[in-house]
Design an enzyme around this catalytic site. Sequence first.
Site, PDB file in Angstrom:
ATOM      1  N   HIS B  60       0.724  -1.179   0.010  1.00 28.03           N
ATOM      2  CA  HIS B  60       0.072  -0.070   0.071  1.00 28.03           C
ATOM      3  C   HIS B  60       0.914   1.163   0.056  1.00 28.03           C
ATOM      4  CE1 HIS B  60       0.040   1.038   4.337  1.00 28.03           C
ATOM      5  NE2 HIS B  60       0.178  -0.252   4.530  1.00 28.03           N
ATOM      6  N   ASP B 163       6.052   1.886   6.957  1.00 30.53           N
ATOM      7  CA  ASP B 163       4.658   1.371   6.807  1.00 30.53           C
ATOM      8  C   ASP B 163       3.961   2.077   5.701  1.00 30.53           C
ATOM      9  OD1 ASP B 163       2.154   0.193   6.744  1.00 30.53           O
ATOM     10  OD2 ASP B 163       1.867   0.689   9.121  1.00 30.53           O
ATOM     11  N   GLU B 193      -5.289   1.681   2.563  1.00 33.64           N
ATOM     12  CA  GLU B 193      -5.069   0.334   3.288  1.00 33.64           C
ATOM     13  C   GLU B 193      -5.272   0.794   4.704  1.00 33.64           C
ATOM     14  OE1 GLU B 193      -3.056  -2.580   5.844  1.00 33.64           O
ATOM     15  OE2 GLU B 193      -2.703  -0.291   5.681  1.00 33.64           O
ATOM     16  N   GLU B 194      -4.886   2.000   5.134  1.00 30.25           N
ATOM     17  CA  GLU B 194      -4.632   2.539   6.503  1.00 30.25           C
ATOM     18  C   GLU B 194      -6.083   2.759   7.226  1.00 30.25           C
ATOM     19  OE1 GLU B 194      -2.147   1.823   8.441  1.00 30.25           O
ATOM     20  OE2 GLU B 194      -0.588   2.097   7.273  1.00 30.25           O
ATOM     21  N   ASP B 216       4.001  -6.360   3.455  1.00 36.16           N
ATOM     22  CA  ASP B 216       3.649  -5.073   4.286  1.00 36.16           C
ATOM     23  C   ASP B 216       4.754  -5.379   5.672  1.00 36.16           C
ATOM     24  OD1 ASP B 216       2.313  -3.004   5.657  1.00 36.16           O
ATOM     25  OD2 ASP B 216       0.514  -3.604   5.266  1.00 36.16           O
ATOM     26  N   HIS B 302       3.473   2.680  13.187  1.00 30.44           N
ATOM     27  CA  HIS B 302       2.591   3.950  13.087  1.00 30.44           C
ATOM     28  C   HIS B 302       3.034   4.927  14.116  1.00 30.44           C
ATOM     29  CE1 HIS B 302      -1.331   2.131  11.312  1.00 30.44           C
ATOM     30  NE2 HIS B 302      -0.491   1.727  10.906  1.00 30.44           N
TER      31      HIS B 302
END
Lengths: 343, 327
Positions: B60, B163, B193-194, B216, B302
């Site tokens: 992503h 990420d 995606e998130e 990922d 994150h």
Amino acid sequence: MNECGELLKKLGSLSAVTGRENRASEKIAELFRPYCDEVKIDHFFNVIGIKKGQSENPGSVLVTAHYDEIGLIVTEIEDSGFLRFSAAGGVDPKAIGAMEVIVHGKKDLFGVIGTKPPHLIPPEDVGKAVKMDDMRIDIGYDGKKAKELVSIGDMVSFVSPPQELLNNRIAGKSMDNRSGVAALVEILKELNKLRHDDDVYVVATVQEELGLIGAFSVTYNIKADLGIVIDVCHGDMPDAPSDETFPLGKGVAVAVGPVLDRRHTKAIIKLAKEEKIPYQIDPETGDTGTEAAVHEVAREGIPVILLSIPSKYMHTAVEMVCVDDVIATGRLAARYIAGRVKE
Amino acid sequence: MFDIIKTLAQTFGPSGNEKKVADTISGMLRGKVDEIRTDAMGNLICVKKGSGKKIMLAAHMDEIGIIVSYIDEKGFLRFGNIGGLPPLIILGQRVVFENGTVGVIWYEENIDNMKNVTLGKMFIDIGAGSREEAERLVKVGDMAVFVGDTVEQNGKIISKSIDDRIGCAILVETALRQPETDNEVYYVFTTQEEVGLRGAKTAAFGILPDLALAIDVCDTGDIPNCNPMAVKLGGGPAIKIKDRSVIAHPLVKDLLVKAAKNKKIPYQLEIMKDGGTDAGSIHTTAGGIPSGGISIPCRFIHDAAEMVDLNDVNNAVKLLTEFVKSC
């Protein structure tokens, strides 16, 4: 026990932990074969029994019941030989201490979930629930042997073979939803005695416990005019709210709610009355948490009926159902399919 | 490899605003694949034609960020999250908008317990003295992302947005190596995606591949007193068994393990208790698509600085190349 009860006991003895149903798919297919024109296993291991209708221009009815069961998954093999694990599907850590298990490694290995003896629990921890991260499975091997036979990702099922109880009841692991699969076989048997116009697809689905996964592919691949989902609902228990639970032995629970097709639901309730098939009404205000939610919005939308078999102690290794309810579910679904008038 | 990672990690692209990332990747792959196209969701689909199996590899493009929800009369911005933002970790962080405007995240200081510092109690200060001044730089609905360098140190990469720009970089590198195979390979750079694995859903439906992999990041269990997990930085790329969105199809998982063993590539097996990947939405698309994943072990997912091991990244390229050839 009657034929249906014996079948359910057989089904309850299979192990098909969610996501790794491949080990049981052929056995489910065998149960369908005597009653179907064709039985297929798709690439996700959904088991699809097809029974052709007698009409020249048949509609199609899709009946699904999931055959996966909750279990555990090995997350780490410690040097000591103990296995760490997490849940595959919704498992309550409080309900698994001191359970016997089978670890499906290179071969099936017997194991126990060890718990600390009361003598050794410090006073401040007495009465406290143990977290799953703090539990281990003991398979009796040392680390070297354990690492040889077990891999991260191997599934673990509970040892709790089906037991007969009073009043036609059976208790054991995976009554959620092998009792639904038993009802699928009941439907097939019943349909063999009846004339039915529509093609009927009876499907034992996978990965329901992970988020209704199998139902997604099945409802896409099979274009259905009517969907019927068979699953369990909560049986009555002394400490559970009576408006969310249903007594065992009082018949199939027919769900009523926004997800469920109103016209079909009304019609099947009417049929239950006429045929004197015991039933109860199950009000479902939300998405039902069952495959019905997937049927509803699959492709152009499949009108769906949800029939549930009351089960006590859901998501434990001692789930309890009444065989009479399984039979009522199968009979009602089969009669409804057979009596369906093409619109 | 590091240059590709750095370029991608430093390109602006919160969920729903991935175009700059897509343009950057298109530039890298132009002439190296047979076809480059974009779908309605903004997914970038790069195809290497072939007569064999259709294989979809998804990484992503979007990164987590913030979205401005209100600008007060003094010029402070209130905001919501784009993707999973751990509230306490973003305090004091710098964020940057697409036009280069930088802001600092801070909180209402009259709070007794830091546990109560939710996003609603936070604001962004861009140094504006009034609403009018602020609105000259930022509008309600604008998104911003973390500011942070991309550095290599001790064989590790530390950066914002690893990420999943690391996954994008791995796909780019694999595509550039042009693995010899009859299979038709779809290098798919997905959007959103998130915010719920959204882009991959339509991309997979458009392609209808025979097999799919999500590339990922995954958590690790190798920092002090963390949650137990049998994956560590530098232990090799992780072959996905299960995360919250998917349990890998046994066939796909076995193919990956076989590929790793054949080429003696170190690998680990991943069971991630929290978090999902594009494989989650791909495998339930249409009639069901057997899916799995290769994950890069990553610390501090994150957060404004995430960390991966460069060996794991290079081994992931090797593993992916072998997978594409052998399945």
